[in-house]
Structures are given as C-alpha cells and as structure tokens.
Design an enzyme around this catalytic site. Structure first.
Site, PDB file in Angstrom:
ATOM      1  N   THR A  48       0.818  -1.220   0.000  1.00 15.99           N
ATOM      2  CA  THR A  48       0.000   0.000   0.000  1.00 15.99           C
ATOM      3  C   THR A  48       0.847   1.263   0.000  1.00 15.99           C
ATOM      4  O   THR A  48       0.481   2.274  -0.594  1.00 15.99           O
ATOM      5  CB  THR A  48      -0.927  -0.034   1.240  1.00 15.99           C
ATOM      6  OG1 THR A  48      -1.792  -1.150   1.092  1.00 15.99           O
ATOM      7  CG2 THR A  48      -1.767   1.218   1.358  1.00 15.99           C
ATOM      8  N   SER A  85       1.884  -7.514  -0.464  1.00 14.10           N
ATOM      9  CA  SER A  85       2.710  -8.401   0.361  1.00 14.10           C
ATOM     10  C   SER A  85       2.316  -9.872   0.199  1.00 14.10           C
ATOM     11  O   SER A  85       3.175 -10.758   0.183  1.00 14.10           O
ATOM     12  CB  SER A  85       2.635  -7.992   1.826  1.00 14.10           C
ATOM     13  OG  SER A  85       1.301  -8.047   2.285  1.00 14.10           O
ATOM     14  N   THR A 119       1.253  -4.356   4.201  1.00 13.79           N
ATOM     15  CA  THR A 119       1.089  -4.648   5.629  1.00 13.79           C
ATOM     16  C   THR A 119       0.402  -5.986   5.905  1.00 13.79           C
ATOM     17  O   THR A 119       0.525  -6.526   6.996  1.00 13.79           O
ATOM     18  CB  THR A 119       0.281  -3.531   6.317  1.00 13.79           C
ATOM     19  OG1 THR A 119      -0.968  -3.399   5.640  1.00 13.79           O
ATOM     20  CG2 THR A 119       1.036  -2.230   6.306  1.00 13.79           C
ATOM     21  N   ASP A 120      -0.329  -6.527   4.899  1.00 10.72           N
ATOM     22  CA  ASP A 120      -1.164  -7.709   5.179  1.00 10.72           C
ATOM     23  C   ASP A 120      -0.353  -8.890   5.719  1.00 10.72           C
ATOM     24  O   ASP A 120      -0.753  -9.534   6.685  1.00 10.72           O
ATOM     25  CB  ASP A 120      -1.923  -8.139   3.916  1.00 10.72           C
ATOM     26  CG  ASP A 120      -2.968  -7.107   3.511  1.00 10.72           C
ATOM     27  OD1 ASP A 120      -3.296  -6.233   4.339  1.00 10.72           O
ATOM     28  OD2 ASP A 120      -3.450  -7.171   2.368  1.00 10.72           O
TER      29      ASP A 120
HETATM   30  N1  GLU Z   1      -2.412  -4.042   1.846  1.00  9.05           N
HETATM   31  C1  GLU Z   1      -1.839  -4.752   0.752  1.00  9.05           C
HETATM   32  C2  GLU Z   1      -0.591  -5.517   1.189  1.00  9.05           C
HETATM   33  O1  GLU Z   1      -0.406  -5.888   2.287  1.00  9.05           O
HETATM   34  C3  GLU Z   1      -1.403  -3.860  -0.320  1.00  9.05           C
HETATM   35  C4  GLU Z   1      -2.230  -3.807  -1.490  1.00  9.05           C
HETATM   36  C5  GLU Z   1      -1.395  -3.594  -2.715  1.00  9.05           C
HETATM   37  O2  GLU Z   1      -0.278  -3.079  -2.649  1.00  9.05           O
HETATM   38  O3  GLU Z   1      -1.837  -3.994  -3.775  1.00  9.05           O
HETATM   39  O4  GLU Z   1       0.254  -5.760   0.435  1.00  9.05           O
END
Ligand code: GLU
Length: 368
Positions: A48, A85, A119-120
């Site tokens: 993100t 992620s 962050t996920d």
């Molecule tokens: N929150 C998502 C992650 O942890 C990011 C979404 C994205 O970059 O497409 O990667």
C-alpha cells in the site's frame, strides 16, 4: 661552496615549538567538518505504501518523498519487487534475505537496511528476515495503511522513521524491527491487529520495543531470544522452503483438511488449536494420519497469545501404557511455544531445512 652557519640547538628547539603551537592554533580555529550521516539502503517490495492510483510508486519516488532525509542518512535504494505483500513468493523471501546478507557482507559502510512491504503479511516477511539475516546491523520493515492517493497517507512519514531507526546504532542486535505509526516493534512479536486502522501493528502483551520521537529514537526494552549473528539459518544453504500448512481448529472441524495437506506434500503442519491444544471433530484422525506419514505437527493457539509449553522430558512416566499411536505422536509433535500460527509456520519451514530430529526442532522453537 660555502657552508651555512649552524644554528645553536636551543634556537632550533624554540623554532620547532613555535611551529607546533602555530599548527595547534590553526586546528583549533577550524572545527573539523561534521561527519557525514550514515548510509542506509532502502529495498522496496511494494504494498500500500507504493500503491498509488494510476501506477505504483517506485523505490526512487519513495526515496524522494521524504523531506529532510539527508539530515539522517545517505540513502541508496533499489527496487526488489512492487507487489502486494501476499503476492511475494517463498523463493522471493529467500532472494530478499540473500540480497540483504550479501549487502551486509560486501558493503561495510551500510549502517542499516529498510525494507518496504505491504502490511497484510508484513509480519511474516519481517519474521523471516529476523531469522535469516546474520549481521548485527538492523533490518527495519516499514509499510503504510493508507495509499499515496489517500488523504492522510502516512507512508513517507513511516519510511523516514524507518530510515532514522536503521541509521541509529542503538538499533543493532535487536533482530528485525517493524516501524509504523511512530512505534518500533520486534518482528518476532508484532502482529497486524486491525484490518484498517493506523495503530494496527502491536506486540500485544510484549509491548513495543521503542518509539520514534521528534528528537530521537528511543528503545525501552530488548527481546531475549536468539537474533542477528546468533541465528542459525543460513540462506546460502537453503534452496527451497518445505511446504508447511496451517490448519485451524473450530467446532466440528474435519480431519480431511489435515489429510489433504499431508497428501499435498506438506512436511509440516501448524495447528491453530483452541485454547492450549484442543482439536475438534475428526481432526484427531487427521493428526494420526499425519504422524503415520512422518509429518511434523506444531501446536499453537488460535487465541492470539499464550505459550504452549514443551514436555519437560521425552521419557514416559512410570507404568505409562505406550501404544504405537502415542509413540508416533511423541516422535512428530512439537510445542509451538508462544509463536502465533503464522510465525510458527515460518520457523518450522526454516527448522525443517536443517533437521528432521524432533528434539532439535523443539530446541529451535524454544530458542527463537
Ligand atoms: N495491503 C496490501 C498488502 O499488504 C497492499 C495492497 C497492494 O499493494 O496492492 O500488500
């Protein structure tokens, strides 16, 4: 040719003293130039923090998004990946860790490394780096909850804080660190606790290691497990990570999922048990199948915290009626200590690259 008249010795000594005092005065008059700030290397992987509408920010754009960064560090950067992620693969984890280990081995002027991540699943990547980067210098993982096209985007601020932590000598020998929202947490203990809020990364009952304040980086505590040069997993010797799956316990759960994981090639299974080890439905049957096939099973809790302690001794109590099934279980069952299921999976994958000895795997769980 005439010979120059010789000066008396005391006159020579006087001249020398004057010269010396003169040069001393000159040194005092010109203060030494300030030491250049330490070098920090930034490795961008996506998430993100870079996910701008209309096209992701590159490592270079992120590096340029921090006003005043030059006060803290000479920043170099590279683009390792630019994905969410959860899209990072296990071979990419190995590649990322190798890259950072190589950098530390060959570039002695680097004080610290910052990795940006979505962050996920950030806590998994950070724990993997925590367990595999073998150098006293820090790896600081950062991310953001709001994307660059959103009002209140906090990515540049988190990145700058990550750079400040990476540049600070106090951050050495603390394992991988996760920096978001002015807080420094250990990659070992931190977890994402809220799907949306900024204050999502928490080390729950362990608490934060430190904070990034306006004037300086402050540490309050230290983790006690093996980190940095004391970690034993050498990524140069790891070609691939073995498959390890996580199975959750819930009321009336079927053991078929455990059997499917075993038949699918899992070398290990992490059970996110209810309470301190309870399974449900037909999961007991599934576990017996796993033990028969020689698959290691780590018990963790789905409760979010709590330590699953190992047996005190491998010797059975006197008059214990040992069946073959119990013997198999004792050969392949590991206690997950205080690791949450996703972290236990990372640790079991690495442990299985080194050994298939149950006592050794249990030792590893107790030392990291
Ligand atoms: N929150 C998502 C992650 O942890 C990011 C979404 C994205 O970059 O497409 O990667």
């Amino acid at each position: 040719m005439t010979r120059a008249p010789r000066r008396p010795t005391h006159e020579l000594a006087l001249i020398l003293i004057c010269l010396l005092l003169g040069s001393l005065a000159a040194t005092q008059a010109q203060p030494a130039p300030p030491a250049p700030p330490p070098r920090v290397h930034f490795v961008a992987t996506g998430g993100t923090i870079s996910n701008r509408d209309g096209g992701r920010l590159t490592a270079e754009e992120l590096a340029k998004s921090m006003p005043g960064v030059d006060r803290y560090a000479r920043l170099t950067f590279e683009q390792f990946a630019n994905v969410a992620s959860s899209e990072l693969t296990l071979p990419q984890w190995l590649g990322l860790s190798r890259r950072i280990n190589d950098l530390y081995a060959n570039e002695k002027d680097v004080a610290g490394v910052v990795v940006s991540s979505g962050t996920d699943t950030l806590e998994e990547t950070a724990f993997f780096l925590h367990l595999t980067v073998r150098d006293p210098r820090p790896v600081v993982v950062v991310g953001s909850m709001r994307n660059p096209s959103t009002l209140g985007y906090e990515g540049a601020a988190n990145l700058l804080e990550g750079v400040r932590v990476a540049a600070d000598p106090a951050s050495r020998n603390k394992g991988a660190l996760v920096v978001l929202n002015d807080e420094i947490n250990s990659a070992r203990n931190v977890t994402k606790t809220d799907a949306l809020r900024l204050q999502t990364f928490r080390a729950r009952e362990y608490g934060q290691l430190g904070v990034v304040d306006r004037d300086r980086v402050v540490f309050f505590s230290q983790i006690t497990q093996r980190t940095n040069e004391r970690v034993e997993f050498d990524v140069t010797k790891i070609e691939a990570l073995p498959r390890v799956d996580i199975i959750m316990v819930y009321q009336g759960a079927s053991g078929d999922l455990i059997k499917a994981a075993v038949d699918g090639g899992a070398k290990g299974i992490v059970m996110a048990t209810a309470g301190a080890g309870a399974t449900s439905g037909t999961q007991g049957e599934g576990l017996r199948y796993a033990y028969e096939k020689g698959v290691f099973v780590v018990t963790t809790t789905r409760a979010g915290s709590g330590r699953i302690a190992p047996r005190r001794t491998d010797a059975p109590p006197p008059n214990f009626r040992m069946t073959e099934a119990i013997q198999r279980r004792r050969q392949f069952a590991i206690s997950g200590e205080d690791h949450i299921p996703v972290k236990a999976r990372v640790l079991l994958m690495l442990a299985l690259t080194k050994t298939t000895d149950r006592a050794e795997i249990q030792r590893i769980f107790s030392e990291y």
